[in-house]
Design an enzyme around this catalytic site. Structure first.
Site, mmCIF file in Angstrom:
data_model
loop_
_atom_site.group_PDB
_atom_site.id
_atom_site.type_symbol
_atom_site.label_atom_id
_atom_site.label_comp_id
_atom_site.label_asym_id
_atom_site.label_seq_id
_atom_site.Cartn_x
_atom_site.Cartn_y
_atom_site.Cartn_z
ATOM 1 C CG ASP A 1 38.373 16.827 -13.459
ATOM 2 O OD1 ASP A 1 37.406 16.355 -12.955
ATOM 3 O OD2 ASP A 1 38.196 17.223 -14.548
ATOM 4 C CG ASP B 1 31.577 14.673 -14.828
ATOM 5 O OD1 ASP B 1 30.196 15.326 -14.741
ATOM 6 O OD2 ASP B 1 32.103 14.599 -15.880
#
Length: 410
Positions: free
Chosen positions: A124, A188
């Site tokens: 991330d 994601d």
């Protein structure tokens, strides 16, 4: 001080009104956009709200959400995947509205966050470092930001598996029975590729570009169904590249369309077209958009249920964060589209914003909602976390969508 973009747009509205003949009945002009003053007032309120949020957020902590029962915000340290959204929102607001009162907090947060440039335990880093330092570098370029972004891209690249040709998402995911040699990839992860494209342009090192393109191609080939909806999570054999399972963690079921996952995919492939100019990514992004916008379970106000196949529809919870991400992505997609497509993406993004900026979704008084803007986000329904609550990324993409809408009217 209001940013020139906002000021010029509001002046144009006033001038339209001034062109009416004396005594003529007050009829709104067709080209008078009533959303513009709403965005203007919301952005001003957002500065006050985020000033309040900055004051109640301790140094070294990052606001995640607000716990209504306990009347307190929930925060994380810098290693949480959402850590980049708070400084990113501060930077957006200072840029578009002019908020010097937020500058000191932004500098404080970035000083703490910069240590994550060497974090190789998470996929991330795009969310964490590009939403923060990427915006900081865009607005005030300097060698320090550039070094942090380059180190972040290098750290992200360590998670790339050249057999699977994808970036590892979670290191450990015991709930999905992935083995130690398996590679878990979630939709994601498309959102973290923008950092790699920045690193390519800054360093002229094509390695980052190839990783991003390979990951997107693998995702496009395996993550999407024939109707252009997306699975949330895939498990690959890390030694052979074979797909072992297509499942979900945050969706209603393995076969359902988790709303924020569809939003991540849409946004990610719009970025892919922007950075590569490869038409296959534009086509794919349009296919995802058309799936979302034509889905029979998409409500008339365009704010999706937390899953397009959620149990209990039409009484299932909506996810305002997914709506904000979709609105922002559609606004950029409209820039690369023409004719009916362009109009459809613009109209739907506008409808989403019109809904999100009503009292049903947005705060009306400073200090409400724990300092956040958007209400009614859904984090992880199956795990029972962050349900019907504000979310830091919901705010970030709402602010981004409002700014993009303003620019679309220039």
């Amino acid at each position: 001080m209001i940013n020139k973009v906002v000021s010029l747009l509001l002046i144009s509205i006033i001038l339209c009104g001034c062109n009416e003949m004396p005594g003529k009945k007050d009829i709104k002009k067709e080209n008078e956009d009533q959303l513009l003053p709403v965005i203007d007032s919301t952005l001003k309120r957002a500065v006050k709200q985020y000033t309040y949020l900055s004051e109640i957020t301790e140094k070294g902590r990052y606001p995640k959400t607000y716990i209504e029962k306990e009347k307190k915000i929930e925060t994380s340290d810098s290693g949480w995947w959402c850590s980049g959204f708070f400084p990113g929102s501060l930077l957006y607001l200072d840029d578009i509205v002019g908020a010097p009162e937020l500058k000191m907090k932004t500098d404080e947060v970035l000083e703490d966050l910069k240590k994550e440039q060497f974090n190789t335990t998470t996929h991330d880093l795009g969310f964490m470092m590009f939403c923060s330092f990427g915006n900081a570098e865009r607005l005030n370029s300097n060698p320090s930001y550039q070094e942090i972004l380059m180190n972040s891209a290098r750290s992200l690249s360590t998670r790339y598996n050249d057999t699977v040709k994808a970036i590892r998402s979670w290191d450990s995911a015991p709930w999905n029975k992935a083995g130690k040699d398996d590679l878990v990839v979630i939709i994601d992860n498309m959102m973290n590729l923008e950092l790699l494209f920045w690193a390519t342009k800054h360093s002229n090192d094509s390695t980052f570009y190839k990783i991003a393109v390979n990951h997107a191609n693998t995702t496009m080939q395996n993550h999407f169904r024939e109707d252009h909806s997306s699975f949330h999570e895939l498990i690959y054999d890390g030694n052979t590249g074979e797909v072992k399972a297509k499942i979900t963690n945050q969706g209603a079921s393995d076969s359902s369309s988790w709303a924020r996952g569809q939003a991540w995919g849409l946004y990610g492939f719009v970025v892919m077209f922007r950075e590569t100019k490869d038409i296959k990514y534009l086509t794919h992004a349009k296919n995802i958009a058309d799936y979302l916008l034509s889905h029979p379970n998409l409500p008339e106000d365009k704010i999706p249920y937390w899953d397009f196949n959620a149990p209990g529809i039409p009484n299932a919870l909506r996810d305002s964060s997914a709506g904000a991400i979709i609105a922002s992505a559609l606004l950029e997609l409209s820039r690369y589209s023409t004719g009916d497509d362009k109009l459809r993406y613009l109209n739907n993004s506008k409808k989403i914003l019109e809904t999100l900026l009503t009292k049903d979704y947005i705060i009306s008084e400073v200090g409400e909602n724990g300092g956040f803007l958007l209400k009614h986000g859904v984090g992880n329904m199956p795990n029972g976390t962050e349900i019907d609550t504000p979310l830091s990324y919901g705010d970030y993409y709402l602010i981004e969508a409002m700014i993009r809408y303003l620019h679309s009217k220039q």
